[in-house]
Scaffold this active site. Structure first.
Site, PDB file in Angstrom:
ATOM      1  N   GLN A   1     -31.958 -48.901  18.304  1.00  0.00           N
ATOM      2  CA  GLN A   1     -32.917 -47.967  18.893  1.00  0.00           C
ATOM      3  C   GLN A   1     -32.231 -47.077  19.920  1.00  0.00           C
ATOM      4  OE1 GLN A   1     -35.941 -47.172  18.095  1.00  0.00           O
ATOM      5  NE2 GLN A   1     -37.325 -48.624  19.019  1.00  0.00           N
TER       6      GLN A   1
ATOM      7  N   GLY B   1     -40.490 -41.387  12.126  1.00  0.00           N
ATOM      8  CA  GLY B   1     -41.702 -40.724  12.604  1.00  0.00           C
ATOM      9  C   GLY B   1     -41.383 -39.850  13.796  1.00  0.00           C
TER      10      GLY B   1
ATOM     11  N   LYS C   1     -29.857 -56.604  18.357  1.00  0.00           N
ATOM     12  CA  LYS C   1     -29.351 -55.763  17.277  1.00  0.00           C
ATOM     13  C   LYS C   1     -30.290 -54.577  16.996  1.00  0.00           C
ATOM     14  CE  LYS C   1     -26.864 -56.440  13.034  1.00  0.00           C
ATOM     15  NZ  LYS C   1     -26.392 -57.476  12.116  1.00  0.00           N
ATOM     16  N   THR C   2     -31.558 -54.878  16.756  1.00  0.00           N
ATOM     17  CA  THR C   2     -32.496 -53.766  16.527  1.00  0.00           C
ATOM     18  C   THR C   2     -32.641 -52.942  17.811  1.00  0.00           C
ATOM     19  OG1 THR C   2     -34.357 -55.242  17.004  1.00  0.00           O
ATOM     20  CG2 THR C   2     -33.810 -54.903  14.692  1.00  0.00           C
TER      21      THR C   2
ATOM     22  N   GLU D   1     -37.997 -44.670  23.555  1.00  0.00           N
ATOM     23  CA  GLU D   1     -37.703 -43.391  24.201  1.00  0.00           C
ATOM     24  C   GLU D   1     -36.556 -43.473  25.217  1.00  0.00           C
ATOM     25  OE1 GLU D   1     -40.882 -41.715  23.044  1.00  0.00           O
ATOM     26  OE2 GLU D   1     -41.517 -43.747  22.594  1.00  0.00           O
TER      27      GLU D   1
ATOM     28  N   LEU E   1     -35.782 -58.401  22.903  1.00  0.00           N
ATOM     29  CA  LEU E   1     -36.214 -59.381  21.903  1.00  0.00           C
ATOM     30  C   LEU E   1     -35.151 -59.600  20.838  1.00  0.00           C
ATOM     31  CD1 LEU E   1     -39.868 -58.091  21.437  1.00  0.00           C
ATOM     32  CD2 LEU E   1     -39.155 -60.179  22.610  1.00  0.00           C
TER      33      LEU E   1
ATOM     34  N   THR F   1     -38.204 -49.009  13.672  1.00  0.00           N
ATOM     35  CA  THR F   1     -37.851 -49.532  14.980  1.00  0.00           C
ATOM     36  C   THR F   1     -37.507 -51.009  14.934  1.00  0.00           C
ATOM     37  OG1 THR F   1     -40.212 -49.778  15.213  1.00  0.00           O
ATOM     38  CG2 THR F   1     -39.229 -47.902  16.294  1.00  0.00           C
TER      39      THR F   1
END
Ligand SMILES: Cc1cc2nc3c(=O)[nH]c(=O)nc-3n(C[C@H](O)[C@H](O)[C@H](O)COP(=O)(O)OP(=O)(O)OC[C@H]3O[C@@H](n4cnc5c(N)ncnc54)[C@H](O)[C@@H]3O)c2cc1C
Ligand code: SF4
Lengths: 750, 333
Positions: free
Chosen positions: A650, A251, A645-646, A717, A642, A479
């Protein structure tokens, strides 16, 4: 009560397998029998009027059902208000097919509906248009004398205009022994997510007022935004419309506003009482919002010792003739640095272009890319190492708002980032490192981004089989929302990950706001945590009522939820399985809907931001001007992580974006036509694999009780913000050339 | 994209006669360029004649010690062919500098020669373009012409008609190697020297090359000398991969010790065809390798070049690229 079994662990993306095996369905992939296909015709001029639009050739083709234009479009909502979405800037939103007026090049002006996509596309090529052309203005530089203050509206709440001047900039600057001034010019960029915008409307006949029921599969960063828009514009009661968007193929902000394919597909479905799909082409992905072109001026003054005393930052951005798009560009210097004399200014110029649209780190990456280059220049003038200079001018409070930061581990970012990068070995002299024809440069910059939180709702259900289902109408734009929400729910209720599912992207679920501004982890995460906690209380109450309950005289504070059980903290043998709690509920699932709200009272006493320190190495071919970013280290302080890895993904994505913004991305408008010309991914250059080398991410420990109960700040961001400036500063260090115009293409270095 | 008919050609004669029967038909090979142009309505063939089943997909030796590349050999198979990689590394490198792995797997050698310009205006029906619609005007001359030509844009009348470039990398190497294009058509077979295959726009910019209507490329012949010892392909572009050349240089030298006995220099990204000036190359004969002489040659090659604003940087960039490529070919660095 919360366990830490999953939070903080590098859990694989739960939707990963479905995505790589093609199981995950995107808006354009939903199908239904007798589906009609729409293809949009776009204007070829930038300003004027449609004199005549010839559709008979298209309509003559067998299988073409209808061509919608401004002449035959159905009656729609009249007031601007109905067209305003959650991300609408002040002004009068663009309404497709409203009238004969052309407001920007590639404006949608007709929709061809046919039995197949191919036929619709062919028929669209037969639609001819006669225009009455008017002179257009698309050049920001040529129109900057028309710059003005943007109108304020709802959007100003989230994007406050710069505050009033502080101290006396002019005097302080004039008196400053060290001064730098520069003008920074940034190109327009387009989001270009991989997935094309698409809407599939599945229509079911009905005798209700709106003529049936509409299930809308939409590419969006927020189904609630799409449903509000569609319901209002087409006057459809909420019970007759549902918007679904389980997966989003990227997005970056482009889906923060309903795009025109939603309007087109809904209009056609309602009029024709048929199911309709409208998919945009890559070229049409350049026909809506974009990151605005900007011209910025930064002037900084410092004492001979390098203490900053004066800061001026102004920005002029473009907007359309019908909406005042704004973003926060110039405030960051005031938040990061201590000068007593600060003047900040943000203005816009209306041009004959479409309204710009938030694009990853909107405003932030723009402003920081100018500011942090100027700071680098000032440090160089002061003869102080850029990291040292920033430490010397470090602020523990936010000087602009005169508030403390809720947490700010930026110092630690500098330290860990510098160490990992090997910054201490840097020779401050530009052009001091080389390898054959290649000059090597090291640069760094600071990044900052707001840690915000909005309100959201979520539902948690302990199902009769003892498993947990949690849902909220939020989005996962790639995300990791699915994954982190599952982790939060599992830990809150002490359940194994495989027994928990998290669902999103459906307006039948409790409402959540658009996914943007890095606020989803905080916003929806808080809602998920809250609803699971409240479900826990409900379950505990039920457990107490069970025959021979071990909790009969125990309070909620004395138990924990662990291993699918409610356990007495003091005595783990005193436990009730969650399965028996639902079993005892008369065969019914136990459900709870809750709202997660930001704690305004607590939050407003602090400035809440994520920070980063970015270190970049570039090589620049001295003769040929080609730049390679060989290394980037980004040290990020963004509260609790949290899922490393993700989270890392990001930040990596942000760094790749930073390479693109610094060196490659530019939507070029030809002012002869007021039209973007490089509207394909062959000619609009985003960074490719070969441009991406060694990327290293560090998450600095940061504890924050104020931002939200989870202590998270969001990562969408912050991974991008400081990267372009770090690269530009590295280019300076390599070559001794200060390039203030992004992207830094090779011609600028010849 | 228009509706079109489709024929799968089962032999070269079949393909040629289908095309002769329907002049508005087009051959399609890998489709990587043609289909894109059809989506944009720039190409509107009434029929696609699919030539992918023609027996033109092999690389064979020629009598005079060279290689024959069948028109349907993919760019990838050409670049990685053992003989090509060994004897014509300049060609391999040029091909591999182009497009992406996926595209090279589809793109054919014949199609590569025939690919059309990447000029933004050519691709966008909203803007005038003499190449797409002769006489409508050239939007690029006063527009965004970063990727456009600086050489060979002259016309008999003096009014520039088109500043498009031929975008191929492979063709730059083929020009330097002096390949020959084999074609067949309604009037039989013929061969076209590479230098005569592509053309300058003059006042007929709609014509990219000298292929006659209905002619099919069957093969590309490489002469025996592949300059495999001293060569360089240098491509300068806006990102490290998957971008067309702003400027590219194919340089090939024959050396005896330090003395140049033969030299070829072809430029890409600067003209409507791969740019060569044999008389300038001849200036190198008998000279010792060295950056001074390379600089002289670079200046001479760019003689008469003209910038149009956004592309003016190419004048200097091309010179520097030539010097670099020659010095790489001579192994000076
Ligand atoms: C995004 C992108 C990036 C690219 N980047 C590069 C690059 O960096 N460098 C580079 O060199 N190229 C690049 N290419 C171009 C690519 O190399 C060409 O598209 C390809 O070589 C065309 O071959 P094809 O077989 O697919 O041709 P097609 O698309 O099938 O045909 C192209 C044209 O050739 C004609 N044709 C095909 N075969 C024959 C034949 N045997 N005889 C007569 N006419 C024939 C067709 O009628 C058509 O007009 C890029 C392409 C794309 C899409
Ligand atoms: S340069 Fe050639 S292809 Fe481009 S607009 Fe001009 S005429 Fe058309």
């Amino acid at each position: 009560m919360t366990q830490q079994t999953y939070i903080g662990k590098p859990i694989n993306r739960l939707d990963g397998l479905d995505k790589v095996t093609g199981k995950a369905k995107y808006a354009a992939e939903f199908d239904t029998p007798n589906l009609l296909h729409g293809y949009v015709v776009n204007s070829t001029i930038a300003k004027g009027k449609i004199k005549k639009i010839n559709t008979q050739d298209a309509l003559g083709l067998p299988g073409v059902i209808k061509v919608f234009t401004h002449e035959n479009r159905p009656k729609l909502a009249w007031f601007d208000m109905s067209y305003k979405d959650q991300d609408a800037p002040p002004g009068s939103p663009f309404r497709p097919l409203r009238d004969a007026k052309i407001r920007y090049s590639a404006q949608p002006i007709a929709l061809v509906i046919a039995e197949t996509f191919e036929l619709a596309r062919y028929a669209a090529s037969l639609v001819t248009v006669e225009y009455e052309e008017m002179a257009h203005q698309s050049d920001l530089e040529a129109n900057r004398h028309r710059a003005r203050k943007p109108a304020s509206g709802m959007a100003s709440l989230l994007k406050p205009p710069p505050p009033k001047p502080k101290g006396n900039f002019e005097a302080a600057f004039a008196a400053a022994p060290l001064q730098v001034t520069g003008e920074y010019v940034h190109a327009v960029e387009h989001h270009n997510p991989m997935e094309m915008f698409a809407t599939t409307v599945v229509y079911e006949k009905g005798r209700n007022k709106s003529g049936g029921k509409y299930t809308v599969y939409d590419k969006t960063q927020g189904v609630t935004n799409s449903i509000l828009y569609a319901a209002q514009v087409f006057d459809i009661p909420f019970k007759d419309i549902r918007v679904i968007s389980p997966y989003v193929g990227g997005g970056f902000g482009s889906g923060l506003r309903p795009q025109y394919q939603l309007f087109m597909a809904m209009m056609a479905a309602r009029e024709l009482k048929r199911s309709v799909k409208v998919v945009l082409t890559r070229q049409q992905m350049f026909s809506f919002g974009h990151r605005p072109a900007t011209i910025q001026t930064v002037a900084l003054g410092a004492s001979a010792e390098g203490d900053m005393t004066a800061l001026y930052h102004s920005a002029v951005g473009e907007t359309s003739q019908f909406e005042d798009y704004t973003e926060i560009v110039v405030n960051y210097g005031g938040m990061l640095y201590p000068p007593e004399n600060v003047t900040l200014d943000h203005q816009i110029v209306s041009l004959d272009v479409n309204t710009p649209l938030d694009m990853r780190a909107p405003g932030g990456v723009t402003g920081i890319s100018a500011l942090e280059c100027a700071v680098d220049e000032l440090a160089f003038k002061a003869g102080i190492d850029p990291v040292e200079f920033r430490l010397k001018n470090y602020t523990d409070r936010d000087p602009l708002a005169d508030l403390p930061y809720s947490s700010k581990e930026l110092r630690e970012c500098f330290r860990q980032g510098a160490e990992r990068f090997g910054w201490l070995k840097r020779n401050p002299e530009p052009r001091s490192m080389r390898d054959g024809h290649n000059l090597i440069g090291w640069g760094m910059a600071t990044g900052i981004w707001e840690a915000s939180q909005a309100a959201a709702r979520a539902e948690a259900v302990l199902l009769v089989n003892g498993k947990l289902r949690v849902s909220s109408a939020t989005a996962d734009i790639g995300t990791g929302t699915y994954t982190i929400m599952t982790q939060i729910a599992a830990d809150t209720l002490g359940m194994p990950l495989e027994d928990v599912t998290f669902k999103l992207g459906d307006t039948d679920m409790p409402a959540a706001p658009i996914e943007g501004g890095s606020w989803t982890a905080a916003t929806v995460g808080t809602a998920v945590k809250t609803v699971c906690e409240e479900l826990a209380k409900k379950l505990f109450k039920l457990a107490r009522k069970m025959p021979d309950s071990p909790f009969a005289s125990v309070s909620f504070n004395e138990v924990v939820f662990v291993n699918k059980m409610i356990q007495l903290k003091k005595d783990s043998l005193m436990a009730v399985a969650l399965q028996s709690v639902v079993d005892s509920n008369g065969g019914a699932a136990v459900r709870q809907i809750s709202t997660g709200l930001p704690n305004m009272l607590k939050q407003r006493k602090y400035t809440r931001s994520a920070h980063s320190a970015v270190f970049a190495e570039v090589t620049v071919d001295e003769d040929l001007g080609t730049v390679r970013v060989t290394r980037i280290v980004s040290a990020v302080a963004a509260g609790r992580i949290l899922n490393p890895k993700t989270a890392r993904s990001q930040i990596l994505g942000g760094m790749v974006w930073g390479i693109g913004k610094a060196l490659e991305e530019e939507s070029v408008i030809d002012h002869q036509f007021g039209r973007f010309m490089n509207h394909s991914l062959a000619e609009y250059h985003v960074a490719v694999n070969a441009d991406v080398h060694d990327l290293d991410v560090i998450f600095v420990d940061e504890h924050d009780d104020i931002v939200n109960p989870l202590g998270v700040k969001g990562l969408g961001e912050i991974g991008l913000v400081g990267v372009p400036a770090a690269i530009a500063n590295a280019v300076f260090h390599a070559t001794g050339k200060r390039i203030r115009q992004l992207p830094i293409t090779l011609d600028k270095l010849l | 994209m228009n509706s079109f008919a489709y024929t799968r050609a089962d032999g070269v004669t079949h393909a040629v006669s289908e095309r002769a029967d329907e002049p508005t038909a087009a051959f399609v090979a890998g489709g990587t360029n043609l289909i894109d142009l059809m989506k944009e309505n720039v190409a509107r063939p009434t029929r696609l004649i699919d030539i992918n089943r023609l027996p033109l997909a092999t690389i064979t030796d020629t009598e005079n010690g060279g290689l024959r590349l069948g028109a349907l050999v993919t760019n990838a198979d050409t670049a990685y062919n053992k003989k090509v990689a060994k004897n014509y590394p300049l060609l391999s490198e040029a091909i591999l500098a182009g497009a992406s792995a996926q595209l090279r797997n589809m793109a054919t050698d014949g199609g590569n020669l025939m690919q059309r310009t990447r000029c933004y205006y050519f691709y966008d029906l909203a803007t005038p373009c003499n190449k797409r619609e002769p006489g409508s005007g050239c939007s690029a001359i006063n527009g965004f012409n970063r990727i456009h030509a600086i050489l060979g844009t002259g016309t008999p009348t003096g009014e520039v008609q088109c500043i498009a470039t031929h975008p191929s990398d492979m063709c730059v190497a083929l020009a330097a190697l002096e390949a020959t294009v084999r074609v067949t058509g309604p009037d039989g077979d013929r061969t076209i020297p590479f230098a005569e295959f592509h053309r300058l726009p003059g006042d007929t910019p709609q014509l990219d090359n000298t292929l006659e209507a209905g002619e099919l490329i069957t093969a590309i012949d490489l002469p025996a000398n592949g300059f495999s010892k001293n060569y360089a392909y240098l491509k300068l572009r806006d990102r490290a991969s998957y971008a067309f050349a702003l400027v590219s240089v194919a340089a090939a030298l024959e050396l005896e010790g330090n003395t140049i006995t033969d030299a070829r220099i072809a430029l890409g990204g600067v003209a409507h065809k791969p740019w060569r000036r044999p008389e300038v190359e001849a200036m190198l004969h008998g000279k010792s390798v060295g950056n001074d002489v390379f600089q002289t040659v670079a200046d001479a090659l760019l003689d008469g070049a003209q910038g149009y604003g956004h592309n003016t940087f190419k004048l200097e960039l091309a010179k520097r690229a030539i010097v670099r490529a020659l010095s790489q070919a001579a192994k000076l660095n």
